[in-house]
Design a protein around this motif. Structure first.
Motif, mmCIF file in Angstrom:
data_model
loop_
_atom_site.group_PDB
_atom_site.id
_atom_site.type_symbol
_atom_site.label_atom_id
_atom_site.label_comp_id
_atom_site.label_asym_id
_atom_site.label_seq_id
_atom_site.Cartn_x
_atom_site.Cartn_y
_atom_site.Cartn_z
ATOM 1 N N THR A 77 13.150 -32.561 -0.318
ATOM 2 C CA THR A 77 12.351 -32.442 -1.540
ATOM 3 C C THR A 77 12.015 -30.970 -1.764
ATOM 4 N N THR B 297 10.912 -31.605 -7.955
ATOM 5 C CA THR B 297 9.850 -31.882 -8.915
ATOM 6 C C THR B 297 9.322 -30.557 -9.464
ATOM 7 N N GLN C 73 6.941 -27.998 -11.207
ATOM 8 C CA GLN C 73 5.492 -27.900 -11.330
ATOM 9 C C GLN C 73 5.093 -27.151 -12.604
ATOM 10 N N HIS D 1 8.604 -27.066 -17.784
ATOM 11 C CA HIS D 1 7.875 -28.310 -17.513
ATOM 12 C C HIS D 1 7.548 -29.052 -18.795
ATOM 13 N N ASN E 260 7.966 -23.989 -9.203
ATOM 14 C CA ASN E 260 7.267 -23.834 -10.468
ATOM 15 C C ASN E 260 8.262 -23.742 -11.617
ATOM 16 N N THR F 91 9.497 -28.402 -4.685
ATOM 17 C CA THR F 91 8.518 -28.410 -5.784
ATOM 18 C C THR F 91 8.407 -27.005 -6.396
ATOM 19 N N GLU G 166 11.417 -34.800 -12.585
ATOM 20 C CA GLU G 166 11.947 -35.045 -11.247
ATOM 21 C C GLU G 166 13.474 -35.073 -11.329
#
Length: 394
Positions: free
Chosen positions: A71, A158, A160, A124, A75, A73, A135
């Motif tokens: 995984t 994912t 952010q 985003h 930005n 995450t 995602e």
């Protein structure tokens, strides 16, 4: 009486006509054949088992095992995702990486060394993954260098959200001689705004033609819209408000915005008078002689003749004048111009131009060219009784 007994020898024949020796040899041969067959079978079984064992060893030895996370995450507004790593179980072997699938495989690139990046910078507020929920799913394959054995890992990324904020480009400077459509600055952010616009006052229309000095695009690129509005002597800087917005396509309440003030500094450019020597016929009386221009700053220029403008006939009017606003030189007293008089055969005028801040001078030579006399035919009548006096004025 003892009965006679026959003792069988090797040369005696059996009921089948075979000697005893022959039977023994056949028995030995059959035994040997059976032994060979059994040994061959055992060797075959052993070889198969050995090959299987080697294959199993190879499969378990030459493989890549992922050591990086499944995984990530990152930005928004950045391309970097993850450094994918794996360990090859064989000594000295290496693993190379490829993007081989996943719902969002087209949104990523990966180098052979494992540098996983977004193909396009993620936003985003405007996700492009398969289900637009920020995602992203991609499958990475690691290949062992020894025998091309592969292992795969599914990675979920994912994206952010970050609050929109200006990061630079707010204090540009441009020369007052800048041209229309010239670039001024591009504002930068920690995110990707959808729109940018000027707010409040500050973006002025100095010349009143309906076009303000600057314009801004939705990508926050500021350019000169009207160069005639920009003059250091009028405004040495412009302070203009800017509003940037970032609208969330999924959740309007998640949209954000940022404001800033852009201060555009105008730098002075000195005028430079261009030399423009001319010839002028001595018979000239009044009219334009030359137009003097400048390079550099050419707006709001004030012109003057600082020296070299003679008044030969002493009537109080010099030979030339220059228009203060336009730089046009004209003859103001033709009586001061005479090719036959050495002092009046050429004029070296020192021309000065100032924009109110800086000035420049240039010597302009006006050479007087000779104009020959031309007798005009003037036939007249004269009475015979005339004695003395003027007859005709030529």
């Amino acid at each position: 009486m003892v009965a006679a007994m026959h003792i069988q020898t090797e040369n005696d024949k059996t009921a089948f006509g075979l000697r005893t020796t022959d039977l023994r040899n056949i028995a030995i041969g059959l035994t040997a054949a059976i032994v060979l067959i059994m040994v061959a079978g055992q060797m075959a079984d052993s070889g198969s088992a050995s090959a299987s064992t080697l294959e199993d060893t190879k499969d378990s030895r030459f493989t890549c095992s992922f050591t990086s996370a499944s995984t990530a995450t990152p930005n928004e507004a950045q391309d970097d995702v993850l450094a994918v790593t794996a360990t090859a179980s064989g000594g000295g072997n290496t693993c190379t990486f490829t993007n081989t699938g996943g719902a969002d495989t087209a949104d990523f690139t990966i180098t052979a060394a494992g540098d996983l990046d977004f193909d396009a910078t993620p936003d985003h507020e405007n996700p492009v993954d398969s289900d637009t929920d920020n995602e992203y799913v991609v499958i990475i394959t690691a290949t062992d260098s020894a025998d091309n054995a592969v292992a795969t890992q599914t990675i979920t990324i994912t994206v952010q959200d970050v609050a929109l904020a200006f990061t630079g480009g707010n204090s540009p400077s441009i020369a007052e001689s800048v041209a229309t459509n010239a670039a001024v600055t591009t504002l930068t952010f920690n995110d990707i705004p959808d729109t940018c616009e000027f707010t409040g006052s500050g973006n002025e229309d100095e010349d009143g033609d309906g076009t303000n000095a600057f314009s801004i695009t939705n990508a926050c690129v500021i350019t000169v819209a009207d160069a005639d509005d920009i003059d250091f002597e009028d405004d040495a800087s412009y302070s203009i408000g800017v509003l940037a917005t970032d609208t969330d396509v999924n959740t309007g309440s998640a949209s954000d915005s940022a404001t800033t003030t852009v201060t555009i500094t105008i730098t002075d450019v000195a005028p430079t008078v261009t030399d423009n020597d001319v010839n002028l016929a001595e018979a000239s009386t009044y009219g334009n002689v030359a137009t003097i221009v400048t390079t550099g700053d050419d707006s709001s220029i004030t012109w003057s003749i600082s020296s070299g403008n003679e008044n030969s006939d002493g009537d109080g009017t010099s030979a030339f004048a220059i228009a203060a606003a336009t730089g046009i030189i004209t003859v103001t007293d033709g009586d001061d111009i005479d090719d036959e008089t050495a002092a009046d055969a050429a004029f070296t005028l020192v021309i000065s131009a100032t924009d109110g801040t800086t000035a420049d001078t240039e010597s302009i030579t006006i050479t007087i060219t000779n104009t020959g006399p031309t007798i005009v035919d003037n036939d007249v009548n004269l009475a015979e009784a005339s004695t003395y006096g003027n007859v005709v004025d030529l």
